[in-house]
Design a protein around this motif. Structure first.
Motif, PDB file in Angstrom:
ATOM      1  N   PRO A 107     -34.619  -3.147 -24.148  1.00 46.87           N
ATOM      2  CA  PRO A 107     -34.651  -2.290 -22.958  1.00 46.87           C
ATOM      3  C   PRO A 107     -36.048  -2.131 -22.369  1.00 46.87           C
ATOM      4  O   PRO A 107     -36.192  -1.663 -21.237  1.00 46.87           O
ATOM      5  N   ASP A 108     -37.079  -2.529 -23.132  1.00 45.68           N
ATOM      6  CA  ASP A 108     -38.450  -2.403 -22.637  1.00 45.68           C
ATOM      7  C   ASP A 108     -38.920  -3.655 -21.907  1.00 45.68           C
ATOM      8  O   ASP A 108     -40.020  -3.679 -21.354  1.00 45.68           O
ATOM      9  N   LEU A 109     -38.086  -4.707 -21.895  1.00 42.43           N
ATOM     10  CA  LEU A 109     -38.459  -5.961 -21.250  1.00 42.43           C
ATOM     11  C   LEU A 109     -37.430  -6.326 -20.189  1.00 42.43           C
ATOM     12  O   LEU A 109     -36.230  -6.175 -20.390  1.00 42.43           O
ATOM     13  N   LEU A 110     -37.909  -6.827 -19.057  1.00 43.26           N
ATOM     14  CA  LEU A 110     -37.015  -7.269 -17.989  1.00 43.26           C
ATOM     15  C   LEU A 110     -37.429  -8.660 -17.539  1.00 43.26           C
ATOM     16  O   LEU A 110     -38.602  -8.898 -17.241  1.00 43.26           O
ATOM     17  N   TYR A 111     -36.464  -9.560 -17.497  1.00 42.90           N
ATOM     18  CA  TYR A 111     -36.713 -10.912 -17.001  1.00 42.90           C
ATOM     19  C   TYR A 111     -36.017 -11.077 -15.656  1.00 42.90           C
ATOM     20  O   TYR A 111     -34.836 -10.729 -15.506  1.00 42.90           O
ATOM     21  N   LEU A 112     -36.724 -11.609 -14.678  1.00 44.97           N
ATOM     22  CA  LEU A 112     -36.155 -11.852 -13.361  1.00 44.97           C
ATOM     23  C   LEU A 112     -35.924 -13.349 -13.188  1.00 44.97           C
ATOM     24  O   LEU A 112     -36.891 -14.110 -13.045  1.00 44.97           O
ATOM     25  N   PRO A 113     -34.675 -13.803 -13.199  1.00 45.07           N
ATOM     26  CA  PRO A 113     -34.401 -15.241 -13.062  1.00 45.07           C
ATOM     27  C   PRO A 113     -34.923 -15.785 -11.741  1.00 45.07           C
ATOM     28  O   PRO A 113     -34.955 -15.083 -10.726  1.00 45.07           O
ATOM     29  N   SER A 114     -35.335 -17.041 -11.761  1.00 47.85           N
ATOM     30  CA  SER A 114     -35.870 -17.666 -10.550  1.00 47.85           C
ATOM     31  C   SER A 114     -34.831 -17.671  -9.432  1.00 47.85           C
ATOM     32  O   SER A 114     -35.176 -17.554  -8.252  1.00 47.85           O
ATOM     33  N   THR A 115     -33.542 -17.783  -9.784  1.00 49.95           N
ATOM     34  CA  THR A 115     -32.476 -17.744  -8.783  1.00 49.95           C
ATOM     35  C   THR A 115     -32.468 -16.411  -8.041  1.00 49.95           C
ATOM     36  O   THR A 115     -32.336 -16.362  -6.814  1.00 49.95           O
ATOM     37  N   VAL A 116     -32.624 -15.329  -8.781  1.00 53.18           N
ATOM     38  CA  VAL A 116     -32.663 -14.005  -8.175  1.00 53.18           C
ATOM     39  C   VAL A 116     -33.883 -13.867  -7.277  1.00 53.18           C
ATOM     40  O   VAL A 116     -33.805 -13.367  -6.157  1.00 53.18           O
ATOM     41  N   ILE A 117     -35.017 -14.342  -7.758  1.00 48.21           N
ATOM     42  CA  ILE A 117     -36.257 -14.224  -6.998  1.00 48.21           C
ATOM     43  C   ILE A 117     -36.159 -14.963  -5.667  1.00 48.21           C
ATOM     44  O   ILE A 117     -36.483 -14.425  -4.609  1.00 48.21           O
ATOM     45  N   VAL A 118     -35.673 -16.204  -5.713  1.00 48.79           N
ATOM     46  CA  VAL A 118     -35.582 -17.009  -4.496  1.00 48.79           C
ATOM     47  C   VAL A 118     -34.625 -16.380  -3.492  1.00 48.79           C
ATOM     48  O   VAL A 118     -34.935 -16.245  -2.301  1.00 48.79           O
ATOM     49  N   ASN A 119     -33.462 -15.952  -3.952  1.00 45.75           N
ATOM     50  CA  ASN A 119     -32.461 -15.385  -3.054  1.00 45.75           C
ATOM     51  C   ASN A 119     -32.888 -14.042  -2.478  1.00 45.75           C
ATOM     52  O   ASN A 119     -32.600 -13.738  -1.319  1.00 45.75           O
ATOM     53  N   CYS A 120     -33.578 -13.251  -3.265  1.00 43.85           N
ATOM     54  CA  CYS A 120     -34.018 -11.944  -2.775  1.00 43.85           C
ATOM     55  C   CYS A 120     -35.178 -12.074  -1.796  1.00 43.85           C
ATOM     56  O   CYS A 120     -35.165 -11.485  -0.719  1.00 43.85           O
ATOM     57  N   THR A 121     -36.192 -12.846  -2.162  1.00 42.47           N
ATOM     58  CA  THR A 121     -37.391 -12.905  -1.336  1.00 42.47           C
ATOM     59  C   THR A 121     -37.161 -13.673  -0.039  1.00 42.47           C
ATOM     60  O   THR A 121     -37.790 -13.396   0.977  1.00 42.47           O
ATOM     61  N   LYS A 122     -36.256 -14.631  -0.060  1.00 42.06           N
ATOM     62  CA  LYS A 122     -35.966 -15.374   1.159  1.00 42.06           C
ATOM     63  C   LYS A 122     -34.806 -14.770   1.937  1.00 42.06           C
ATOM     64  O   LYS A 122     -34.396 -15.302   2.965  1.00 42.06           O
TER      65      LYS A 122
END
Length: 214
Positions: free
Chosen positions: A40-55
């Motif tokens: 619960p102290d670590l969070l990973y952001l998948p590259s798929t999520v990053i690309v879809n959110c930021t674009k």
């Protein structure tokens, strides 16, 4: 319940863990989720999520990732956020330390302009922060990721043009380590053996929804 969209890795993707191969995003994302799954102290952001959110192709994908995903997350308990980044087929990572309010850039290749890496990292975190914060009141602390100080760590450099993804996997495996461990050259020796170790972990992981290897 594990969301299978981010929990499978194809034969082609796994083959990129062989020596002298450029590691695909499926592998990095699956290893990132595996590494942080029960933390619960670590969070990973998948590259798929990053690309879809930021674009803004699909800004709702973040809510899909968290709500149907691999674990419940509370922004107040998160100690580190791991963000894999890619540009022109070069991988590097940003590790956001919530306690020290510092975003660390780890880049294994100086052949990629550090100015581009620095600016891309800052821009991505700035775009992600409000998206994460809007997803839930418990994520409010995530809103301030973009205001953290940014430090580029001097980490060991890859000696080729294909190990950038393997270095990102190594950073993931050392999330509990001190900063000096990320900078210790001894931790980046025998990369072919490390690649093999990651492959075996993903092959044997029960959450891997691909059954063609079982």
């Amino acid at each position: 319940m594990v969301c299978t969209e981010w929990m499978e890795v194809t034969r082609a993707a796994l083959s990129t863990l062989r020596p002298r191969q450029w590691v695909m995003d499926q592998v990095i994302d699956m290893f990132g989720i595996k590494t942080t799954l029960h933390r619960p102290d670590l969070l990973y952001l998948p590259s798929t999520v990053i690309v879809n959110c930021t674009k803004k192709k699909n800004p709702c994908i973040w809510n899909q990732y968290i709500s149907g995903t691999y674990k419940p997350v509370n922004g107040a308990t998160i100690r580190k956020v791991f963000i894999p980044l890619i540009k022109d087929k070069h991988w590097w990572a940003c590790i956001c330390d919530m306690e020290s309010k510092t975003n660390y850039i780890l880049n294994s290749s100086n052949s990629v302009q550090s100015y581009d890496v620095h600016n891309t990292t800052i821009d991505t975190v700035a775009k992600l922060s409000p998206i994460l914060a809007r997803s839930s009141p418990s994520y409010y602390p995530m809103r301030f990721l973009h205001s953290h100080r940014v430090i580029t760590l001097k980490v060991p450099q890859q000696s080729n043009n294909f190990d950038c993804g393997a270095h990102v996997l190594r950073y993931l495996s050392m999330l509990d380590c001190e900063l000096g461990d990320w900078q210790n050259p001894d931790n980046y020796q025998r990369m072919p053996d490390f690649r093999k170790s990651v492959m075996m972990q993903l092959l044997s992981w029960d959450a891997n929804t691909r059954t063609e290897y079982k």
